[in-house]
Design an enzyme around this catalytic site. Sequence first.
Site, PDB file in Angstrom:
ATOM      1  N   HIS A 180       8.071  64.878  44.990  1.00 54.33           N
ATOM      2  CA  HIS A 180       7.001  64.171  45.696  1.00 54.33           C
ATOM      3  C   HIS A 180       6.288  63.168  44.787  1.00 54.33           C
ATOM      4  O   HIS A 180       6.028  62.034  45.176  1.00 54.33           O
ATOM      5  CB  HIS A 180       5.974  65.145  46.272  1.00 54.33           C
ATOM      6  CG  HIS A 180       4.812  64.445  46.898  1.00 54.33           C
ATOM      7  ND1 HIS A 180       4.896  63.826  48.123  1.00 54.33           N
ATOM      8  CD2 HIS A 180       3.551  64.217  46.439  1.00 54.33           C
ATOM      9  CE1 HIS A 180       3.742  63.253  48.403  1.00 54.33           C
ATOM     10  NE2 HIS A 180       2.908  63.480  47.396  1.00 54.33           N
ATOM     11  N   HIS A 216      -1.408  55.513  42.321  1.00 50.63           N
ATOM     12  CA  HIS A 216      -1.513  56.737  41.514  1.00 50.63           C
ATOM     13  C   HIS A 216      -0.965  56.550  40.111  1.00 50.63           C
ATOM     14  O   HIS A 216      -1.348  57.269  39.198  1.00 50.63           O
ATOM     15  CB  HIS A 216      -0.795  57.903  42.201  1.00 50.63           C
ATOM     16  CG  HIS A 216      -1.442  58.337  43.466  1.00 50.63           C
ATOM     17  ND1 HIS A 216      -2.695  58.895  43.510  1.00 50.63           N
ATOM     18  CD2 HIS A 216      -1.024  58.283  44.745  1.00 50.63           C
ATOM     19  CE1 HIS A 216      -3.018  59.178  44.757  1.00 50.63           C
ATOM     20  NE2 HIS A 216      -2.017  58.811  45.536  1.00 50.63           N
ATOM     21  N   HIS A 262       4.523  59.859  47.213  1.00 49.91           N
ATOM     22  CA  HIS A 262       3.172  59.961  46.660  1.00 49.91           C
ATOM     23  C   HIS A 262       2.447  58.624  46.651  1.00 49.91           C
ATOM     24  O   HIS A 262       1.405  58.500  47.264  1.00 49.91           O
ATOM     25  CB  HIS A 262       3.176  60.608  45.277  1.00 49.91           C
ATOM     26  CG  HIS A 262       1.815  61.060  44.825  1.00 49.91           C
ATOM     27  ND1 HIS A 262       1.036  61.918  45.570  1.00 49.91           N
ATOM     28  CD2 HIS A 262       1.110  60.775  43.709  1.00 49.91           C
ATOM     29  CE1 HIS A 262      -0.101  62.144  44.925  1.00 49.91           C
ATOM     30  NE2 HIS A 262      -0.081  61.468  43.800  1.00 49.91           N
ATOM     31  N   ASP A 263       2.950  57.630  45.929  1.00 50.56           N
ATOM     32  CA  ASP A 263       2.339  56.309  46.002  1.00 50.56           C
ATOM     33  C   ASP A 263       2.793  55.646  47.292  1.00 50.56           C
ATOM     34  O   ASP A 263       3.975  55.691  47.634  1.00 50.56           O
ATOM     35  CB  ASP A 263       2.730  55.446  44.798  1.00 50.56           C
ATOM     36  CG  ASP A 263       1.650  55.417  43.741  1.00 50.56           C
ATOM     37  OD1 ASP A 263       0.488  55.715  44.064  1.00 50.56           O
ATOM     38  OD2 ASP A 263       1.961  55.087  42.580  1.00 50.56           O
ATOM     39  N   HIS A 264       1.864  55.025  47.982  1.00 47.66           N
ATOM     40  CA  HIS A 264       2.150  54.429  49.287  1.00 47.66           C
ATOM     41  C   HIS A 264       2.653  53.003  49.098  1.00 47.66           C
ATOM     42  O   HIS A 264       1.978  52.033  49.410  1.00 47.66           O
ATOM     43  CB  HIS A 264       0.914  54.469  50.175  1.00 47.66           C
ATOM     44  CG  HIS A 264       0.454  55.859  50.436  1.00 47.66           C
ATOM     45  ND1 HIS A 264      -0.716  56.135  51.108  1.00 47.66           N
ATOM     46  CD2 HIS A 264       0.989  57.056  50.132  1.00 47.66           C
ATOM     47  CE1 HIS A 264      -0.874  57.447  51.197  1.00 47.66           C
ATOM     48  NE2 HIS A 264       0.148  58.025  50.605  1.00 47.66           N
TER      49      HIS A 264
END
Length: 186
Positions: A71, A80, A106-108
């Site tokens: 993730h 992040h 996790h990072d969009h």
Amino acid sequence: CFRSYIIDAEIVEFFFVDTTPFVDKYFTDPGESTYDWRGVLPRQEYLSALLKDLDVALRNSMAKWKIVVGHHTIFSAGHHGNTNELLMELLPVLKDNKVDVYINGHDHCLEHIINSQIQFLTSGGGSKAWRGDIKEWSLEELKFYCDGQGFMSVQVTQAAAHFVFYDVFGSALYEFSLSKETHPSA
């Protein structure tokens, strides 16, 4: 991913890694978040066993391609950024076992970073976008970055792996291929 597991597709093996227990802040400063740590505590024993099992599985893999999925980012120019705990603990296992690709969310955003001959792919663009929140990154390593929604596909054969990043409408934004030397069967 809730726990670690492997999908063996013969020419490619996907090694799914439970990255959440690596992140210190989830234990030291969880804020209003609640985590189910059943089966994870004691944490260091869990992480040690996870890394050992992953190392053994990667070493024993006969697959032409080794792709690890977690993730959290290892490297990311997104909101992040890098996950230091994974840089210190997971990355050495990936390097030692010549992993081809690490895929995360996790990072969009959508991104492709190359570091230590490993391809780091973020496909976290299925949710909100950060709207311009990108960290400075070496252009030698950062091959693609899109701060928008989208998704990624991969097609793998014995000789090549082809990756495509798409926007939300299914239009290709970026693609690249990796190749492996193939030997004819005797």
